[in-house]
Design an enzyme around this catalytic site. Structure first.
Site, PDB file in Angstrom:
ATOM      1  N   TYR A 148       0.789  -1.198   0.033  1.00  0.00           N
ATOM      2  CA  TYR A 148       0.046   0.092   0.012  1.00  0.00           C
ATOM      3  C   TYR A 148       0.916   1.168  -0.076  1.00  0.00           C
ATOM      4  CZ  TYR A 148      -3.654   3.233   1.444  1.00  0.00           C
ATOM      5  OH  TYR A 148      -4.707   4.107   1.654  1.00  0.00           O
ATOM      6  N   GLY A 151       3.116   1.383  -3.023  1.00  0.00           N
ATOM      7  CA  GLY A 151       2.114   1.552  -4.386  1.00  0.00           C
ATOM      8  C   GLY A 151       1.874   3.115  -4.371  1.00  0.00           C
ATOM      9  N   LYS A 152       1.260   3.566  -3.177  1.00  0.00           N
ATOM     10  CA  LYS A 152       0.829   5.013  -3.287  1.00  0.00           C
ATOM     11  C   LYS A 152       2.072   5.919  -3.519  1.00  0.00           C
ATOM     12  CE  LYS A 152      -3.452   4.908  -2.101  1.00  0.00           C
ATOM     13  NZ  LYS A 152      -4.591   5.551  -3.031  1.00  0.00           N
ATOM     14  N   ARG A 189     -10.692  -1.303  10.684  1.00  0.00           N
ATOM     15  CA  ARG A 189     -10.046  -0.038  10.749  1.00  0.00           C
ATOM     16  C   ARG A 189     -10.314   0.305  12.235  1.00  0.00           C
ATOM     17  NH1 ARG A 189     -10.250   3.805   5.464  1.00  0.00           N
ATOM     18  NH2 ARG A 189     -11.568   2.272   4.548  1.00  0.00           N
ATOM     19  N   VAL A 190     -10.009   1.182  12.813  1.00  0.00           N
ATOM     20  CA  VAL A 190     -10.107   1.188  14.316  1.00  0.00           C
ATOM     21  C   VAL A 190     -11.351   1.850  14.709  1.00  0.00           C
ATOM     22  CG1 VAL A 190      -8.925   3.567  14.610  1.00  0.00           C
ATOM     23  CG2 VAL A 190      -8.996   2.071  16.654  1.00  0.00           C
ATOM     24  N   VAL A 191     -11.696   2.948  14.139  1.00  0.00           N
ATOM     25  CA  VAL A 191     -13.098   3.411  14.433  1.00  0.00           C
ATOM     26  C   VAL A 191     -14.253   2.437  14.137  1.00  0.00           C
ATOM     27  CG1 VAL A 191     -14.808   5.445  13.905  1.00  0.00           C
ATOM     28  CG2 VAL A 191     -12.235   5.920  13.960  1.00  0.00           C
ATOM     29  N   PHE A 194     -14.036  -0.512  16.719  1.00  0.00           N
ATOM     30  CA  PHE A 194     -14.547   0.008  18.127  1.00  0.00           C
ATOM     31  C   PHE A 194     -16.020   0.275  18.269  1.00  0.00           C
ATOM     32  CE2 PHE A 194     -10.320   1.991  19.818  1.00  0.00           C
ATOM     33  CZ  PHE A 194      -9.713   0.626  19.577  1.00  0.00           C
ATOM     34  N   THR A 213      -1.000   7.049  18.442  1.00  0.00           N
ATOM     35  CA  THR A 213      -1.971   8.166  18.244  1.00  0.00           C
ATOM     36  C   THR A 213      -2.686   8.136  16.670  1.00  0.00           C
ATOM     37  OG1 THR A 213      -0.240   9.843  17.510  1.00  0.00           O
ATOM     38  CG2 THR A 213      -0.822   9.669  19.836  1.00  0.00           C
ATOM     39  N   ARG A 214      -3.600   8.643  16.303  1.00  0.00           N
ATOM     40  CA  ARG A 214      -3.936   9.130  15.185  1.00  0.00           C
ATOM     41  C   ARG A 214      -4.900  10.347  15.234  1.00  0.00           C
ATOM     42  NH1 ARG A 214      -1.154   5.337  14.401  1.00  0.00           N
ATOM     43  NH2 ARG A 214      -1.375   3.584  13.235  1.00  0.00           N
TER      44      ARG A 214
HETATM   45  P1  NAD Z   1     -12.800   1.620   0.131  1.00  0.00           P
HETATM   46  O1  NAD Z   1     -11.978   0.361   0.067  1.00  0.00           O
HETATM   47  O2  NAD Z   1     -13.943   2.026   0.900  1.00  0.00           O
HETATM   48  O3  NAD Z   1     -12.572   2.180  -1.390  1.00  0.00           O
HETATM   49  C1  NAD Z   1     -11.921   1.815  -2.404  1.00  0.00           C
HETATM   50  C2  NAD Z   1     -12.719   1.289  -3.512  1.00  0.00           C
HETATM   51  O4  NAD Z   1     -11.764   1.101  -4.741  1.00  0.00           O
HETATM   52  C3  NAD Z   1     -13.732   0.455  -3.514  1.00  0.00           C
HETATM   53  O5  NAD Z   1     -15.120   0.657  -3.814  1.00  0.00           O
HETATM   54  C4  NAD Z   1     -13.269  -0.757  -4.183  1.00  0.00           C
HETATM   55  O6  NAD Z   1     -14.027  -1.724  -4.558  1.00  0.00           O
HETATM   56  C5  NAD Z   1     -12.449   0.219  -5.264  1.00  0.00           C
HETATM   57  N1  NAD Z   1     -11.396  -0.654  -5.952  1.00  0.00           N
HETATM   58  C6  NAD Z   1     -10.551  -1.288  -5.386  1.00  0.00           C
HETATM   59  N2  NAD Z   1      -9.532  -1.681  -6.379  1.00  0.00           N
HETATM   60  C7  NAD Z   1     -10.071  -1.444  -7.660  1.00  0.00           C
HETATM   61  C8  NAD Z   1      -9.747  -1.406  -8.835  1.00  0.00           C
HETATM   62  N3  NAD Z   1      -8.487  -2.313  -9.236  1.00  0.00           N
HETATM   63  N4  NAD Z   1     -10.447  -1.048  -9.959  1.00  0.00           N
HETATM   64  C9  NAD Z   1     -11.774  -0.769  -9.539  1.00  0.00           C
HETATM   65  N5  NAD Z   1     -12.008  -0.113  -8.297  1.00  0.00           N
HETATM   66  C10 NAD Z   1     -11.301  -0.832  -7.178  1.00  0.00           C
HETATM   67  O7  NAD Z   1     -11.676   2.940   0.530  1.00  0.00           O
HETATM   68  P2  NAD Z   1     -11.794   4.451   0.913  1.00  0.00           P
HETATM   69  O8  NAD Z   1     -11.624   4.677   2.367  1.00  0.00           O
HETATM   70  O9  NAD Z   1     -13.132   5.004   0.280  1.00  0.00           O
HETATM   71  O10 NAD Z   1     -10.558   5.000   0.193  1.00  0.00           O
HETATM   72  C11 NAD Z   1     -10.771   5.799  -0.918  1.00  0.00           C
HETATM   73  C12 NAD Z   1      -9.119   6.168  -1.481  1.00  0.00           C
HETATM   74  O11 NAD Z   1      -8.993   7.048  -0.434  1.00  0.00           O
HETATM   75  C13 NAD Z   1      -8.260   4.907  -1.638  1.00  0.00           C
HETATM   76  O12 NAD Z   1      -7.530   5.503  -2.478  1.00  0.00           O
HETATM   77  C14 NAD Z   1      -7.379   5.137  -0.238  1.00  0.00           C
HETATM   78  O13 NAD Z   1      -6.075   4.854  -0.458  1.00  0.00           O
HETATM   79  C15 NAD Z   1      -7.565   6.777   0.068  1.00  0.00           C
HETATM   80  N6  NAD Z   1      -7.517   6.931   1.278  1.00  0.00           N
HETATM   81  C16 NAD Z   1      -8.371   6.735   2.351  1.00  0.00           C
HETATM   82  C17 NAD Z   1      -8.189   6.990   3.720  1.00  0.00           C
HETATM   83  C18 NAD Z   1      -9.081   6.705   4.647  1.00  0.00           C
HETATM   84  O14 NAD Z   1      -9.157   6.739   5.976  1.00  0.00           O
HETATM   85  N7  NAD Z   1     -10.435   6.344   4.332  1.00  0.00           N
HETATM   86  C19 NAD Z   1      -6.884   7.247   3.932  1.00  0.00           C
HETATM   87  C20 NAD Z   1      -6.028   7.819   3.285  1.00  0.00           C
HETATM   88  C21 NAD Z   1      -6.292   7.362   1.808  1.00  0.00           C
HETATM   89  N1  UDP Z   2      -6.295  -0.520  16.024  1.00  0.00           N
HETATM   90  C1  UDP Z   2      -6.875  -0.917  17.392  1.00  0.00           C
HETATM   91  N2  UDP Z   2      -7.813  -1.794  17.582  1.00  0.00           N
HETATM   92  C2  UDP Z   2      -8.453  -2.135  16.399  1.00  0.00           C
HETATM   93  C3  UDP Z   2      -7.979  -1.594  15.118  1.00  0.00           C
HETATM   94  C4  UDP Z   2      -6.756  -0.882  15.174  1.00  0.00           C
HETATM   95  O1  UDP Z   2      -6.126  -0.632  18.408  1.00  0.00           O
HETATM   96  O2  UDP Z   2      -9.114  -2.994  16.423  1.00  0.00           O
HETATM   97  C5  UDP Z   2      -5.055   0.576  16.145  1.00  0.00           C
HETATM   98  C6  UDP Z   2      -4.025   0.193  14.937  1.00  0.00           C
HETATM   99  O3  UDP Z   2      -3.158  -0.548  15.648  1.00  0.00           O
HETATM  100  C7  UDP Z   2      -3.368   1.590  14.687  1.00  0.00           C
HETATM  101  C8  UDP Z   2      -4.595   2.471  14.947  1.00  0.00           C
HETATM  102  O4  UDP Z   2      -5.643   1.783  15.542  1.00  0.00           O
HETATM  103  O5  UDP Z   2      -2.485   1.912  15.701  1.00  0.00           O
HETATM  104  C9  UDP Z   2      -5.396   2.940  13.661  1.00  0.00           C
HETATM  105  O6  UDP Z   2      -5.600   1.836  12.934  1.00  0.00           O
HETATM  106  P1  UDP Z   2      -6.088   1.743  11.401  1.00  0.00           P
HETATM  107  O7  UDP Z   2      -5.911   0.502  10.830  1.00  0.00           O
HETATM  108  O8  UDP Z   2      -7.579   2.157  11.467  1.00  0.00           O
HETATM  109  O9  UDP Z   2      -5.635   2.921  10.439  1.00  0.00           O
HETATM  110  P2  UDP Z   2      -4.034   3.204  10.119  1.00  0.00           P
HETATM  111  O10 UDP Z   2      -3.099   2.197  11.071  1.00  0.00           O
HETATM  112  O11 UDP Z   2      -3.870   2.555   8.716  1.00  0.00           O
HETATM  113  O12 UDP Z   2      -3.818   4.541  10.332  1.00  0.00           O
END
Ligand code: NAD
Ligand code: UDP
Ligand code: UDP
Length: 316
Positions: A148, A151-152, A189-191, A194, A213-214
């Site tokens: 991830y 890739g990003k 994911r954490v939110v 929980f 922290t986040r």
């Molecule tokens: P999500 O998983 O809900 O949405 C991603 C969407 O992309 C899904 O609908 C999935 O089916 C689609 N997808 C995955 N692979 C694909 C492919 N090869 N072709 C077409 N569609 C594809 O995630 P999200 O939280 O909505 O994230 C959206 C974007 O924001 C992502 O690029 C993610 O990396 C970025 N982002 C999200 C967060 C967050 O906190 N939610 C944080 C940082 C970055």
């Molecule tokens: N986390 C946790 N309990 C859970 C899921 C996640 O304590 O049930 C923690 C995780 O280890 C991380 C933080 O919460 O430190 C945020 O995790 P998340 O996967 O939501 O996001 P990211 O790590 O990608 O920021």
């Protein structure tokens, strides 16, 4: 905030953030082509838009070329939660890298403006705090999160090279942890974890000691920032952090959520995943200056909306 140009492509449009973006664009009077392969997204997120005359849905995987006609492109396709992106890590890298190449090729042919949904994960486990856009990050290239993160990072490289080499109009947005309705209940994911645990009266799973922290941004604020960035002057390309600087520990988050849900949940500790960043907080000075953007929704209000969503989902 209103965008002023015709047809938008939203890749990943059936996901959490993508579906909220589609809503915002359709409400703003725009035509939206939503492209998704439904890996983590679902039709339920966009079901309410399906009959709308300005909304069109296409099942497609962005790792394959896409020939359509649009004016602007939001590239969001990519699984975002560790559980999902580690399920098929090779596909995750392909989605970020091949997906970016294809969407940039599409943008180049159409001379369309294109925005990349990048991530705070490009900073890895950061040595500087809060994170500013000029920080290059500390990312493990060979760990379980690398598919991830790297890739990003490579997608950002491609965006900047298409800008330098082909003078494409690009926008790179570094999204920090975002939450809200339509998060996937099982994405780990954490939110979401929980809230679902608290609603079910199950123990809250804190990974490690919970002192990491986040900083959590409510989805409406995030989408507002995304739309402002797309609509910003052509010479502002980013990268720009979009997130809420309000930083809390996972212990505090658990207590807040249990308090707001009510009920008897206890806390259990589980092992900390590999490469889990210790701390994360966006510096949003660039977004404030260039986009006149700052988050408006506080954690309590945002959690209330999110809890209500999951309560409804679990009852269904
Ligand atoms: P999500 O998983 O809900 O949405 C991603 C969407 O992309 C899904 O609908 C999935 O089916 C689609 N997808 C995955 N692979 C694909 C492919 N090869 N072709 C077409 N569609 C594809 O995630 P999200 O939280 O909505 O994230 C959206 C974007 O924001 C992502 O690029 C993610 O990396 C970025 N982002 C999200 C967060 C967050 O906190 N939610 C944080 C940082 C970055
Ligand atoms: N986390 C946790 N309990 C859970 C899921 C996640 O304590 O049930 C923690 C995780 O280890 C991380 C933080 O919460 O430190 C945020 O995790 P998340 O996967 O939501 O996001 P990211 O790590 O990608 O920021
Ligand atoms: N591409 C696409 N849609 C288009 C134009 C291009 O999906 O409308 C893809 C195509 O598959 C190509 C990639 O985008 O491999 C990169 O395109 P570019 O023109 O930059 O490079 P090239 O075609 O020279 O490889």
């Amino acid at each position: 905030m209103r965008l002023d140009i015709g047809k938008y492509l939203v890749t990943g449009g059936a996901g959490f953030l993508g579906s909220h973006l589609c809503d915002r664009l359709v409400e703003g009077g725009h035509d939206v082509l939503c492209v998704d392969n439904f890996f983590t997204g679902g039709k339920a997120n966009i079901a309410h838009l399906l009959g709308h005359p300005r909304f069109e849905l296409m099942r497609h995987d962005v790792t394959f070329p896409l020939y359509v006609e649009v004016d602007r492109i939001f590239n969001l396709a990519c699984p975002a939660s560790p559980v999902h992106y580690q399920h098929d890590p090779v596909q995750t890298t392909k989605t970020s890298v091949h997906g970016a190449i294809n969407m940039l090729g599409l943008a180049k042919r159409l001379r369309a403006r294109i925005l990349q949904a990048s991530t705070s994960e490009v900073y890895g486990d950061p040595e500087i705090h809060p994170q500013v856009e000029s920080y290059w990050g500390r990312v493990n290239p060979i760990g379980p999160r690398s598919c991830y993160d790297e890739g990003k990072r490579c997608a950002e490289t491609l965006f900047f090279d298409y800008w330098r080499q082909h003078r494409l109009e690009i926008k790179v947005m570094r999204i920090f942890n975002t939450y809200g309705p339509r998060m996937h209940p099982n994405d780990g994911r954490v939110v979401s974890n929980f809230i679902v645990q608290a609603l079910r009266g199950e123990p809250i799973t804190i990974y490690g000691d919970g002192s990491q922290t986040r900083s959590f941004c409510y989805v409406d604020d995030l989408i507002d920032g995304m739309v402002r960035l797309m609509d910003s002057p052509a010479d502002f390309i980013g990268p720009v952090n979009i997130g809420n600087p309000n930083e809390i520990t996972m212990i505090e988050l658990a207590e807040r959520i249990v308090g707001q849900v009510g009920g008897p949940s206890t806390i259990v500790h589980k092992p900390l995943p590999a490469d889990d960043p210790r701390q994360r907080q966006p510096d949003i000075a660039v977004a404030r200056e260039q986009l006149a953007w700052a988050p408006k929704v506080g954690l309590e209000d945002g959690l209330r909306e999110t809890i209500a969503y999951f309560r409804h989902q679990l009852a269904a």
